[in-house]
Every structure is written in structure tokens, then in C-alpha cells.
Design an enzyme around this catalytic site. Structure first.
Site, PDB file in Angstrom:
ATOM      1  N   ASP A  85      -8.399  -9.112   3.648  1.00  0.00           N
ATOM      2  CA  ASP A  85      -8.175  -8.034   4.607  1.00  0.00           C
ATOM      3  C   ASP A  85      -9.255  -7.984   5.684  1.00  0.00           C
ATOM      4  OD1 ASP A  85      -7.271  -5.799   5.843  1.00  0.00           O
ATOM      5  OD2 ASP A  85      -7.800  -4.385   4.265  1.00  0.00           O
TER       6      ASP A  85
ATOM      7  N   GLU B 226     -12.710  -2.544  12.103  1.00  0.00           N
ATOM      8  CA  GLU B 226     -12.700  -1.759  10.863  1.00  0.00           C
ATOM      9  C   GLU B 226     -13.823  -2.191   9.920  1.00  0.00           C
ATOM     10  OE1 GLU B 226      -9.029  -1.997   8.662  1.00  0.00           O
ATOM     11  OE2 GLU B 226      -9.880  -0.997   6.915  1.00  0.00           O
TER      12      GLU B 226
ATOM     13  N   GLU C 176       0.820  -1.213   0.000  1.00  0.00           N
ATOM     14  CA  GLU C 176       0.000   0.000   0.000  1.00  0.00           C
ATOM     15  C   GLU C 176       0.855   1.263   0.000  1.00  0.00           C
ATOM     16  OE1 GLU C 176      -2.784  -0.580   3.297  1.00  0.00           O
ATOM     17  OE2 GLU C 176      -4.183  -1.497   1.880  1.00  0.00           O
TER      18      GLU C 176
HETATM   19  C1  BDP Z   1      -6.288  -2.254   6.003  1.00  0.00           C
HETATM   20  C2  BDP Z   1      -6.576  -0.891   6.549  1.00  0.00           C
HETATM   21  C3  BDP Z   1      -5.410   0.043   6.447  1.00  0.00           C
HETATM   22  C4  BDP Z   1      -4.165  -0.615   6.997  1.00  0.00           C
HETATM   23  C5  BDP Z   1      -3.923  -1.928   6.279  1.00  0.00           C
HETATM   24  C6  BDP Z   1      -2.777  -2.735   6.858  1.00  0.00           C
HETATM   25  O1  BDP Z   1      -7.684  -0.364   5.863  1.00  0.00           O
HETATM   26  O2  BDP Z   1      -5.744   1.208   7.147  1.00  0.00           O
HETATM   27  O3  BDP Z   1      -3.063   0.208   6.897  1.00  0.00           O
HETATM   28  O4  BDP Z   1      -5.033  -2.741   6.381  1.00  0.00           O
HETATM   29  O5  BDP Z   1      -3.056  -3.709   7.540  1.00  0.00           O
HETATM   30  O6  BDP Z   1      -7.217  -3.116   6.583  1.00  0.00           O
HETATM   31  O7  BDP Z   1      -1.618  -2.429   6.640  1.00  0.00           O
END
Ligand code: BDP
Length: 688
Positions: free
Chosen positions: A353, A381, A280
């Protein structure tokens, strides 16, 4: 008149009438100094161990209501690995362990048993933790915000909020808050804490920040908790101290070594680094043509002389890299066996996720020559934030059981076995934003210690310790808790649907969500693939993405076969025709409708049951919790109508006769946008 006064006195004294703000969590059964004595035998060495023992004694002094004396016995022959033995003898109860930490855990266990069990003479318990490292991952940022946090701001970082005291112009940590936090963790066996967000800022490694982290470590240490940090892989370059962050560059290697040496001078028992790399948009070794192992091992070698470890995350997916669910496996499996011994690959429980239901991550089952750790998300989340009351133990148990059965490397027994949970705490009075969400913090610790515990047992313990141990209350509320995750799956995304949330805040439904320029794998349509023919993501070989092949044989066969694939994952692995018949005898469309309906009914029922719980719970927490159950029930309708009306456009079928008519119109729902920043459980008006 006499009765009126007695009535008034009763009302004032009754614990039910006293408002509780939830700040004491599950540790509220503290009494005035008890009558029994707390004794100690054994030879205690070292300042830290002595402090730990003092805490154990103090907890028992304040919490033990039994008449018998309690003997804490430090005994090399007693349970090891920080485990404990508890023996209820004649005239004395003994807590024995080979370590001071074990005595602390045993003391908390005894206080729990005092409420949740009967301590009759002759009974005994022996318990050792399944995982050596039972870690919380905070996603707290140095500026005091918390990524995906729903319980206020950070009490670890925010300078200037009520958790901090001004001290000659400098902000210091509020010791008391941290002590309460440490107690809560230790009471459920959590022994490691990563203090900052995986999306780590390079300034975490500046001197002033390291001093700050050292202060935190000093407070947590006597509670048996080691402190860790997330680090940004590009730190040496970003801080301007090297011209590159290439892990094979000697100047970079030296910089990390010196940084590690410095950290250990300040925090001798520092745990290590957690790293999100090449994920990301975060930097990583691949920016320099190196692989994950080259990056992780370079850091691991800097920490090794000090006994430190690396937790290297496997949450990776690149635009254009094929089915997102298969990417972590594709990237990491070829590296199995190339990671140093003090590296652990930290893998989310599912391949995407933290969705309400995912199959187990195939990577977790497949690595054989590398330490792996499961990462679960305690903060909700994707499960209604701190508004929906969803008890996550059943979800984690699903993953833990599968890892146990199919994992190549028995996760709980190999040296360095670890499990991590993304924390749900902040500076709200009740720590977790909602009183019920405390249960997930509690459950994470309990399962990290003993994954064999049932969700029902954990729910019983939590409810008894936190609210009431009255049988009527437990009888009503244990099933509410243990069914709550399945209810959320039903009203959000049943049958293996996933990622059909509103973009951004992930709270509400938005299966139609579209943003120009967004990556395709951030959009719900990538996951549900609804069309005139049917719905679901074909992950089988041939016409599908083929990622089902990543599973060990027996699971692969099960999931790949649309006749036998568990119904609760069918749309994860298969694109099904709307009229295809499932095991239940229903068509896919009918089953979808019935699941959404069941979710709505169950959520409605939760609110009704909680209403009847008024006699057992103090007014403040009862009211706060009721608001959330009511909000959850309304949101369940919102989810159900949004998803069914949207998918109906493709299925072209009416709702089955036994399904109630929708309460909303699709157009209104699609026009509506929720302002999550200004949304709270109390706010009932904002919905469409
Ligand atoms: C996702 C979240 C994000 C996190 C990412 C992670 O939306 O905010 O940074 O995972 O785990 O679930 O790195």
C-alpha cells in the site's frame, strides 16, 4: 537620497520581493500580450475542437515571449494519438498535430521549452503519449472532505466553501477554479479525472449529483479531460431501487444499464467507472458468491454501448487471507483472461500500500490476457503528507522501469494503456498544501506522457517553471529533489522495512503500535517481525510466506536469494539475523543505524541548502518551504530515534561508534501521541 529611491523602486519591482502564493503553479510565466502572431492552418471540425484550439491560441498569446510567429497546424499527417511536432523554422515556429488536443499539448510543450530549452532554428521535437489514459483519481467525498488529502477541502464537491458561488440558494461550481485546474492538468497531459473517492457513496448516482458531475465535465471537456466516477457496487440496493446488488440478477443488470444510459445523456463523453469492490469493507460481487470478473463485466456491459470503460481495483486483502503482500495476486491471477475488453485492472505499484519503498506488484508483471494499469499515490499519505518535501518521480520510475522490463503485457503500448495517480490537490491557495508538492502533480503528468523522462529532467523543468531558472538555484535544488525520496526511505524505513507508521494518520513512526482488536495486518509488528534473532518478513518458500514465488523467474531468483537480493529490499523478503553481514560488509544492525543516520543528515542538509536559496525565490514561498524543510529535518530525527531505540530492544546492541547519540528517549516517544488534526508545518512545538 537618489540611491535610496532607486533602491526602493527596485525592491518594489523585483519579482523576488513580490509575495507569491503558489496558486499559479508551474504556469506562472505569463506575459502581457506578446508581439508575435499566433496563426492557424487546417480545418477544424466540431464545437469542442474549436474550443480546444481557442485555448491553445490563448495560452500562446499570453505565454509566448518569442519574437517569431507561432503557426498551429492541424495536419492529418502530423503526430497522431494527441501527440505533436514542434519545428523551429526560419521566422516561424510550427506546432503541428493531427488533433486539436495535440495542438493544445504542443502549445504547452512549446511554452515549457521556451523556459527550459533553447529554441534555435532547425530544432524539432516529436512527442506522443505513452499511455492513452493519464488519469487523476480524486479521493474527494460529496461532503467536501478528502480522504488522505493534505491540501484543504475539495474544490469539486464542497458546497459552501470559497470555491463555490451562491446562486439563488443553490451552490454552483466555481468556474474559474476549475478552469485553472483544467489548465494545470492539460499542461502536463493529464486527460482523465475520477472526481470522487474510491470509497464511494451510493448517492453519487442520484440525479442531483449527476448534474453536478455533468457541470464539471462541461468545464473540463475543452481541455481534453474526460470525467469518470467511482461507484459503490451496492448502489442499486443502497438507493432502495433493487432488493439485491448481485451482478447476475436481471433487475440489477437493468438498473446499471439504465443508470449508464442516463449518465451518457448528460455527459456524452463520460469516461467510465472506477470500482473498489470487496476491499476494506466496501461491497462487491463476492458478497453474492460472484467473482471480480462477474462484477466488473456486468458494469462493463452497461457502459459498452456508449464507449465507456471500467477501472476495477485490485487492492484487496482479507483478514486471515495469508501474507497480505500476496493476496491481490492470489485473487486476480486465476481470473486472467476472463475480463471484458473494456475492463482494466488498476493495481497499486507495490503489493501492500504505497509504502516509501516496495518491490513492484507481482500482479502488474504477471497478467497476460487482461488490461492492467498502475496506480500510484501522488498525495503523500505515507511520505510526510504536505509537510515533508519528497519528490516522488524516482519512486514511480523504479516501478515503471520494472514493469517495462519484466511485464508480460507491455503496459504502455497495448490498446487502452492507462496509468492512474491519486491526486494531491485541494482548495488550498497553492493547490497541494505545500509549494514543493506541486512537483508531484507535475511529475505524474509528465511521466504518464513519457515514462522515459529522467527524474532529474522533470525536477529541472519544475524548478525552472515554478521557482527560478537561475543556474545556481537549479544546481543546488535538482539534487535535493532527486535525492529526497531516498532520504525519506532512509529516515523512515530503510532496507525494505514497511508499514511501521502510527496507526490512523500514517504520519509519524510507531513500530510498537498496538491496538486491541485491530487486524494483525494493520499492525507494524506484522511487517517488521523484529525479535531477538533478527528483523524482516520472510517471504521465501519453505519457512516464509512464499509470496516471492509470485514474481517472474528472474526476479524471483534475485529476491529469494538472500545473498543477492537488493539490499534496499532485503527486509521485505527476508528475516535477517542482527549480525548477518550484508554486501556492504556491515551487519544488519549496523546498516540499519547507518541508513537512519544518512536520512537524518540528508534532511538536515536539505534545510541548509534551502536557506541559501533566498535570493532566488519570492519571500512567501521561500518562508513556507523553509518551515517545511526544518520540520522535515526534525521529524527525521524523530523517526530515526523512535525506530532505532525500539529495534535496539531486540538487537541488544549499542549504536555503532560513528552514530550520534539519540536526541529522544524511547519512553517519551512511546507515550507521545500526535494530534494530526491540529498539526501544521508551522507548529514546531508539538513534537516530543
Ligand atoms: C489506503 C488508504 C485508504 C484508502 C485505501 C485505498 O489508507 O484511505 O481507502 O488505501 O486505496 O492507502 O482504497
Amino acid at each position: 537620497m537618489k540611491y535610496l529611491i532607486i533602491g526602493l523602486l527596485l525592491a518594489i519591482c523585483s519579482p523576488l520581493c513580490r509575495a507569491e502564493d503558489g496558486s499559479r503553479l508551474w504556469l506562472r510565466n505569463r506575459t502581457e500580450e506578446g508581439k508575435a502572431k499566433i496563426l492557424f492552418s487546417g480545418t477544424i471540425k466540431g464545437k469542442e475542437n474549436k474550443q480546444t484550439l481557442d485555448i491553445a491560441r490563448d495560452e500562446l498569446r499570453k505565454g509566448w515571449t518569442g519574437r517569431q510567429n507561432v503557426a498551429l497546424k492541424l495536419d492529418p499527417k502530423a503526430a497522431g494519438h494527441d501527440g505533436y511536432d514542434i519545428i523551429v523554422g526560419r521566422g516561424q515556429t510550427t506546432v503541428a498535430s493531427a488533433t486539436a488536443r495535440g495542438l493544445l499539448y504542443g502549445s504547452y510543450a512549446l511554452l515549457r521549452l521556451q523556459v527550459c530549452d533553447t529554441l534555435t532554428e532547425g530544432k524539432h521535437w516529436t512527442s506522443t503519449p505513452a499511455y492513452e489514459l493519464r488519469m487523476l483519481n480524486h479521493w474527494d467525498n460529496p461532503d467536501g472532505t478528502i480522504e488522505r488529502g493534505y491540501a484543504g477541502r475539495s474544490f469539486l464537491f464542497e458546497m459552501g466553501n470559497p470555491s463555490f458561488e451562491k446562486d439563488g440558494g443553490k451552490n454552483r461550481l466555481n468556474r474559474n477554479t476549475l478552469v485553472q485546474y483544467a489548465r494545470a492538468n492539460a499542461s502536463v497531459g493529464i486527460n482523465a479525472v475520477v472526481v470522487n473517492n474510491v470509497n464511494a457513496k451510493p448517492e453519487m448516482l442520484t440525479d442531483s449529483m449527476l448534474h453536478h458531475v455533468a457541470d464539471i465535465a462541461d468545464i473540463l471537456r475543452p481541455y481534453g479531460i474526460s470525467v469518470w466516477m467511482s461507484v459503490n457496487f451496492a448502489s442499486p440496493k443502497a438507493l432502495g431501487l433493487c432488493t439485491t446488488a448481485d451482478p447476475l440478477d436481471p433487475s440489477v443488470v437493468l438498473w446499471w444499464k439504465k443508470t449508464a444510459d442516463k449518465i451518457y445523456r448528460m455527459i456524452p463523453d463520460f469516461g467510465g467507472f472506477l470500482v473498489k469492490a470487496n476491499s476494506e469493507g466496501e461491497p462487491g460481487p463476492m458478497d453474492y458468491g460472484r467473482n471480480h470478473a462477474e462484477g466488473a463485466n456486468m458494469l462493463a456491459r452497461a457502459l459498452k454501448p456508449h464507449g465507456g470503460k471500467i477501472m476495477w481495483r485490485a487492492f484487496v486483502y482479507n483478514a486471515g487471507g495469508g501474507d497480505r503482500a500476496g493476496q491481490a495476486y492470489d485473487e486476480f491471477m486465476p481470473l486472467d483472461g476472463t475480463f471484458d475488453d473494456n475492463v482494466t485492472i488498476q493495481i497499486k505499484n507495490g503489493p501492500i500500500d504505497f509504502q516509501p519503498r516496495e518491490p513492484i506488484s507481482p500482479l502488474l508483471l504477471s497478467m497476460q490476457h487482461t488490461h492492467t494499469a498502475m496506480e500510484v499515490q501522488i498525495t503523500q499519505e505515507y511520505l510526510g503528507e504536505s509537510i515533508h518535501q519528497v519528490f516522488l518521480a524516482p519512486m514511480w520510475k523504479e516501478a515503471l522501469d520494472l514493469t517495462d522490463r519484466y511485464g508480460r503485457m507491455p503496459h504502455s503500448t497495448h490498446p487502452g494503456g492507462a496509468i492512474a495517480g491519486v491526486a494531491n490537490v485541494g482548495n488550498d491557495r497553492n493547490w497541494t498544501g505545500s509549494d514543493m508538492a506541486q512537483a508531484n502533480w507535475y511529475a505524474f503528468g509528465r511521466l504518464a506522457w513519457d515514462p522515459q523522462l529522467t527524474s532529474g529532467k522533470i525536477a529541472r523543468e519544475f524548478l525552472s517553471l515554478t521557482f527560478s531558472s537561475q543556474p545556481q538555484f537549479l544546481q543546488a535544488m535538482i539534487p535535493v529533489m532527486t535525492h529526497s525520496r531516498e532520504a525519506a526511505v532512509d529516515y523512515m524505513m530503510p532496507l525494505g522495512l514497511h508499514h511501521i507508521f502510527a496507526g490512523g494518520h500514517h504520519y509519524g513512526p510507531e513500530p510498537w503500535c498496538f491496538h486491541e482488536g485491530w487486524r494483525e495486518d494493520w499492525l507494524p509488528r506484522y511487517y517488521h517481525k523484529a525479535d531477538k534473532e533478527g528483523i524482516g518478513f520472510d517471504r521465501t518458500r519453505g519457512l516464509g510466506s512464499g509470496t516471492v514465488e509470485q514474481y517472474p523467474d528472474s526476479l524471483r531468483k534475485l529476491y529469494a536469494d538472500r545473498q543477492n537480493c537488493p539490499e534496499n529490499l532485503i527486509l521485505w523478503f527476508h528475516h535477517m539475523r542482527w549480525n548477518e553481514t550484508l554486501h556492504s560488509g556491515e551487519t544488519v544492525w549496523e546498516a540499519l543505524c547507518h541508513h537512519y543516520d544518512r536520512g537524518v543528515r540528508t534532511a538536515d542538509n536539505f534545510a541548509r541548502i534551502w536557506k541559501d536559496m533566498k535570493p532566488y525565490v519570492d519571500s512567501q514561498r521561500w518562508e513556507e518551504t523553509l518551515k517545511r524543510y526544518e520540520r522535515q529535518a526534525r521529524d527525521a530525527w524523530w523517526w530515526r530515534d523512535a525506530c532505532l531505540l525500539y529495534f535496539q530492544q531486540f538487537s541488544q546492541q549499542s549504536l555503532p561508534l560513528d552514530c550520534p547519540a539519540p536526541k529522544h528517549h524511547l519512553k517519551n516517544l512511546m507515550d507521545y501521541s500526535l494530534d494530526m488534526d491540529n498539526y501544521s508545518a508551522a507548529d514546531m512545538k508539538k513534537l516530543p
